[in-house]
Design an enzyme around this catalytic site. Structure first.
Site, PDB file in Angstrom:
ATOM      1  N   GLY A 105     -22.178 -25.458 104.798  1.00  0.00           N
ATOM      2  CA  GLY A 105     -22.732 -24.503 105.517  1.00  0.00           C
ATOM      3  C   GLY A 105     -23.098 -23.360 104.636  1.00  0.00           C
ATOM      4  O   GLY A 105     -21.723 -23.506 103.732  1.00  0.00           O
ATOM      5  N   ARG A 123     -22.580 -16.446  90.941  1.00  0.00           N
ATOM      6  CA  ARG A 123     -22.981 -15.759  89.753  1.00  0.00           C
ATOM      7  C   ARG A 123     -21.653 -15.120  88.564  1.00  0.00           C
ATOM      8  O   ARG A 123     -21.689 -15.585  87.265  1.00  0.00           O
ATOM      9  CB  ARG A 123     -23.412 -14.172  90.048  1.00  0.00           C
ATOM     10  N   ARG A 173     -22.144 -16.598  85.121  1.00  0.00           N
ATOM     11  CA  ARG A 173     -21.560 -15.575  83.880  1.00  0.00           C
ATOM     12  C   ARG A 173     -20.578 -16.229  82.850  1.00  0.00           C
ATOM     13  O   ARG A 173     -20.620 -15.609  82.294  1.00  0.00           O
ATOM     14  CB  ARG A 173     -21.781 -14.407  84.193  1.00  0.00           C
ATOM     15  N   ARG A 179     -26.468 -30.708 103.290  1.00  0.00           N
ATOM     16  CA  ARG A 179     -25.389 -31.570 103.825  1.00  0.00           C
ATOM     17  C   ARG A 179     -26.321 -33.549 103.686  1.00  0.00           C
ATOM     18  O   ARG A 179     -27.287 -33.601 104.224  1.00  0.00           O
ATOM     19  CB  ARG A 179     -25.464 -31.860 106.143  1.00  0.00           C
ATOM     20  N   ASP A 217     -14.236 -29.273 103.709  1.00  0.00           N
ATOM     21  CA  ASP A 217     -13.825 -29.635 103.436  1.00  0.00           C
ATOM     22  C   ASP A 217     -14.529 -31.426 103.141  1.00  0.00           C
ATOM     23  O   ASP A 217     -14.600 -31.773 102.587  1.00  0.00           O
ATOM     24  CB  ASP A 217     -12.930 -30.512 104.886  1.00  0.00           C
ATOM     25  N   THR A 225     -16.844 -21.658 103.315  1.00  0.00           N
ATOM     26  CA  THR A 225     -16.933 -22.048 104.087  1.00  0.00           C
ATOM     27  C   THR A 225     -16.503 -21.072 105.380  1.00  0.00           C
ATOM     28  O   THR A 225     -14.884 -19.877 105.031  1.00  0.00           O
ATOM     29  CB  THR A 225     -16.048 -23.136 104.559  1.00  0.00           C
ATOM     30  N   ASP A 243     -15.410 -21.836 108.059  1.00  0.00           N
ATOM     31  CA  ASP A 243     -14.660 -22.380 108.852  1.00  0.00           C
ATOM     32  C   ASP A 243     -12.584 -22.202 108.839  1.00  0.00           C
ATOM     33  O   ASP A 243     -12.055 -22.301 108.848  1.00  0.00           O
ATOM     34  CB  ASP A 243     -14.462 -23.717 109.772  1.00  0.00           C
ATOM     35  N   ASP A 287     -10.371 -23.269 106.790  1.00  0.00           N
ATOM     36  CA  ASP A 287     -10.386 -25.202 106.866  1.00  0.00           C
ATOM     37  C   ASP A 287      -9.663 -25.742 105.885  1.00  0.00           C
ATOM     38  O   ASP A 287      -9.662 -26.700 105.940  1.00  0.00           O
ATOM     39  CB  ASP A 287     -10.762 -25.844 107.640  1.00  0.00           C
ATOM     40  N   ARG A 331     -16.001 -26.402 114.616  1.00  0.00           N
ATOM     41  CA  ARG A 331     -15.833 -27.611 115.125  1.00  0.00           C
ATOM     42  C   ARG A 331     -14.799 -28.002 115.078  1.00  0.00           C
ATOM     43  O   ARG A 331     -14.662 -28.529 116.644  1.00  0.00           O
ATOM     44  CB  ARG A 331     -17.007 -29.020 114.767  1.00  0.00           C
ATOM     45  N   GLU A 364      -9.229 -11.766 126.216  1.00  0.00           N
ATOM     46  CA  GLU A 364      -8.269 -12.494 127.790  1.00  0.00           C
ATOM     47  C   GLU A 364      -7.417 -13.258 126.996  1.00  0.00           C
ATOM     48  O   GLU A 364      -6.345 -13.890 127.530  1.00  0.00           O
ATOM     49  CB  GLU A 364      -8.405 -12.173 129.013  1.00  0.00           C
ATOM     50  N   LEU A 407     -25.171 -17.197 114.167  1.00  0.00           N
ATOM     51  CA  LEU A 407     -25.911 -15.386 113.932  1.00  0.00           C
ATOM     52  C   LEU A 407     -24.213 -14.864 112.921  1.00  0.00           C
ATOM     53  O   LEU A 407     -24.578 -13.951 111.746  1.00  0.00           O
ATOM     54  CB  LEU A 407     -26.167 -14.248 114.313  1.00  0.00           C
ATOM     55  N   ARG A 425     -23.111 -16.833 110.774  1.00  0.00           N
ATOM     56  CA  ARG A 425     -23.139 -17.321 109.393  1.00  0.00           C
ATOM     57  C   ARG A 425     -23.493 -16.624 107.908  1.00  0.00           C
ATOM     58  O   ARG A 425     -23.153 -16.529 106.839  1.00  0.00           O
ATOM     59  CB  ARG A 425     -23.224 -19.292 108.798  1.00  0.00           C
TER      60      ARG A 425
END
Ligand SMILES: Nc1ncnc2c1ncn2[C@@H]1O[C@H](COP(=O)(O)OP(=O)(O)OP(=O)(O)O)[C@@H](O)[C@H]1O
Ligand SMILES: O=P(O)(O)OC[C@H]1O[C@](O)(CO)[C@@H](O)[C@@H]1O
Ligand SMILES: [Mg+2]
Length: 328
Positions: free
Chosen positions: A15, A25, A29, A76, A107, A130, A132, A134, A176, A192, A258, A260
């Site tokens: 992703g 960049r 460089r 992917r 990962d 990522t 995530d 993770d 996920r 909550e 929205l 990512r």
């Protein structure tokens, strides 16, 4: 002994994540500054297989530090999981004499890099990119800070409506297999309750919490649901809760993609720059099969193997306990 590296390629995979461009960049460089020929691979591992590998110079990465997504595109790529796909990727690298590869991804990207590096003896350096968050070995992955800020901006807006209409909202966020965004966004938006992929929260427990809130004059509530939660996504959970607890008018919002995109936060621009700079320097020192990451405020390396296998530490159970206390 330092290897005599002449050509380095960089790719982004999995992703997209805000800050990837700042990192590209920095990689390009830093390489050029050290006299290395730099190459950009388009569409992650797919570009290695289809030979979409282009020379890059210092100007190829001008005016991108503020952009979300990735100028190198990402994919992917299932073919890279096959021996044939990997062999094709290797042949295309060999044809250009590329002796170092920087992979920016999550990962899955690292799992591919590890197999590829071990199989063909390629020098690989990983950058954790990522939303995530993770991977073990970096307190933060690139893109996570921007993503969580995008998420809380959205939840704040939904809270206005929840409060004005006395509603119960179930808000689904990405992850996920990783509940990092869910847990941290729940804390920072004052939700909550939160449902995570890594942790079982029974519906009974959730319903009893909502009942307590209603009986203590809570007029609205927000529940964050990680997309990977075992009871299903937000629609599924909302349906099950509604069958047994119908105190509020109930609504569901899926934040989806929205989360990512978007211009990277200052934190992700700095992180991308630091990690990209470090990734090339580590390759030039002769290091390989490692990931550069931020620990405390220092850039440190961790073996890719460890980054992949020890990531579960990230979900601190004390934070989950705290959200329960703070939402009474
Ligand atoms: N076991 C594997 N062997 C070879 N390549 C792999 C393997 N697993 C993943 N990859 C490659 O890495 C790519 C990216 O992996 P994945 O789609 O899991 O995203 P990621 O890097 O984990 O990022 P994110 O989770 O942020 O989307 C895959 O599309 C595939 O090309
Ligand atoms: O955009 P795609 O391919 O549907 O991927 C969605 C997945 O990617 C991630 O956003 C990570 O990049 C996960 O949190 C999510 O499950
Ligand atoms: Mg992943």
């Amino acid at each position: 002994m330092k290897p005599n590296i002449k050509n380095i390629a960089v790719l982004t995979s999995g992703g997209d994540a805000p800050g990837m461009n700042a990192c590209i960049r920095a990689v390009v460089r830093t390489g050029i500054y050290n006299g290395i020929n730099m190459f950009g691979v388009l569409q992650g591992y797919q570009g290695l297989i289809s030979n979409n590998i282009n020379p890059m110079d210092a100007r190829s990465v001008s005016n991108i530090i503020h952009l979300g997504g990735t100028i190198l595109k990402t994919a992917r790529c299932l073919e890279f999981k096959t021996d044939e796909g990997m062999a094709l990727a290797y042949e295309n690298m060999k044809a250009r004499d590329i002796d170092g590869l920087v992979v920016i991804g999550g990962d899955g990207t690292f799992t591919g890099a590890k197999r590829f590096g071990e199989k063909f003896g390629i020098r690989v350096m990983g950058v954790p990119g990522t939303i995530d968050n993770d991977l073990y070995g970096s307190d933060f992955t690139l893109g996570y800070d921007t993503a969580i800020n995008t998420v809380i901006e959205a939840i704040d807006k939904i809270r206005d409506t929840a409060d004005s209409h006395d509603r119960l909202f179930f808000i689904e966020v990405m992850g996920r297999d990783s509940g990092c965004i869910a847990l941290r966004s729940a804390i920072s938006s004052g939700a909550e309750a939160v449902l995570l992929p890594e942790k079982e929260t029974s519906l009974n427990e959730l319903i009893s919490m909502l009942e307590t809130g209603a009986s203590t004059k809570k007029t609205s509530s927000i529940v964050i649901v990680s997309e990977g939660h075992k009871d299903g996504g937000a629609y599924e959970v909302a349906k099950k809760v509604k069958e047994r607890f119908n105190h509020y008018d109930t609504k569901v919002t899926i934040l989806g993609h929205l989360q990512r995109g978007g211009s990277p936060s200052s934190f992700d621009r700095i992180l991308g720059s630091r990690l990209g700079f470090a990734a090339v320097n580590e390759l030039l020192k002769g290091n390989t099969m490692e990931m550069v990451g931020l620990r405390g405020n220092e850039v440190k390396t961790t073996s890719i193997e460890e980054a992949l296998t020890r990531h579960t530490f990230k979900l601190e159970s004390d934070l989950l306990e705290m959200t329960k206390v703070l939402s009474i």
